[in-house]
Design an enzyme around this catalytic site. Structure first.
Site, PDB file in Angstrom:
ATOM      1  N   TYR A 125      27.423  83.702  54.852  1.00  0.00           N
ATOM      2  CA  TYR A 125      27.771  84.678  55.875  1.00  0.00           C
ATOM      3  C   TYR A 125      26.591  85.047  56.755  1.00  0.00           C
ATOM      4  O   TYR A 125      26.774  85.474  57.890  1.00  0.00           O
ATOM      5  CB  TYR A 125      28.447  85.925  55.291  1.00  0.00           C
ATOM      6  CG  TYR A 125      27.772  86.561  54.116  1.00  0.00           C
ATOM      7  CD1 TYR A 125      26.697  87.419  54.278  1.00  0.00           C
ATOM      8  CD2 TYR A 125      28.229  86.318  52.825  1.00  0.00           C
ATOM      9  CE1 TYR A 125      26.087  88.010  53.192  1.00  0.00           C
ATOM     10  CE2 TYR A 125      27.633  86.913  51.737  1.00  0.00           C
ATOM     11  CZ  TYR A 125      26.555  87.761  51.928  1.00  0.00           C
ATOM     12  OH  TYR A 125      25.951  88.352  50.845  1.00  0.00           O
ATOM     13  N   LYS A 174      35.628  96.811  71.836  1.00  0.00           N
ATOM     14  CA  LYS A 174      34.949  97.020  73.120  1.00  0.00           C
ATOM     15  C   LYS A 174      34.920  98.533  73.379  1.00  0.00           C
ATOM     16  O   LYS A 174      35.722  99.072  74.134  1.00  0.00           O
ATOM     17  CB  LYS A 174      35.701  96.265  74.227  1.00  0.00           C
ATOM     18  CG  LYS A 174      34.994  96.243  75.559  1.00  0.00           C
ATOM     19  CD  LYS A 174      35.756  95.368  76.558  1.00  0.00           C
ATOM     20  CE  LYS A 174      35.049  95.358  77.896  1.00  0.00           C
ATOM     21  NZ  LYS A 174      35.775  94.536  78.882  1.00  0.00           N
TER      22      LYS A 174
END
Length: 121
Positions: free
Chosen positions: A54, A99
């Site tokens: 990861y 966002k």
């Protein structure tokens, strides 16, 4: 049964958006990843080669967010999912693109899109 590996809250700086000022100035995007993988081989071997690294994946995701601007978070989410599915061990990827500074004329805490994509059979 598929196990889930999650890496949450990956902060990236990108120049994505429909408006010219978004592409010019950029903004923070936050990425959440959940990957469907079989962790049994890694649990048995205790070897990184038998699972998803990861750390390397996060570096690849950051690079994908920080390159070539696109207009839509839908396009960005697909790009990230494609990166996640490059690993042979990944059965599926759930990607959320946040966002938080989207240009909306209202008080809000986040705009987020989540997609789920399957890997190769």
């Amino acid at each position: 049964m598929t196990d889930e590996l999650a890496v949450l809250g990956i902060e990236c700086y990108g120049h994505h958006g429909v408006f010219e000022f978004e592409k010019r100035e950029g903004q923070v995007f936050v990425i959440d990843l959940v990957l469907g993988i079989d962790t049994a081989p890694a649990a048995a071997s205790d070897d990184l080669q038998d699972t998803v690294d990861y750390g390397s994946l996060v570096a690849s995701v950051k690079a994908a967010v920080e390159k070539d601007p696109v207009d839509l978070i839908e396009t960005l989410a697909q790009r990230i999912a494609d990166v996640c599915l490059l690993g042979d061990r990944v059965e599926w990827a759930r990607v959320t693109v946040h966002k938080p500074d989207a240009p909306i004329d209202a008080t809000f805490s986040d705009v987020a899109l989540t997609i789920t994509r399957k890997g190769r059979p």
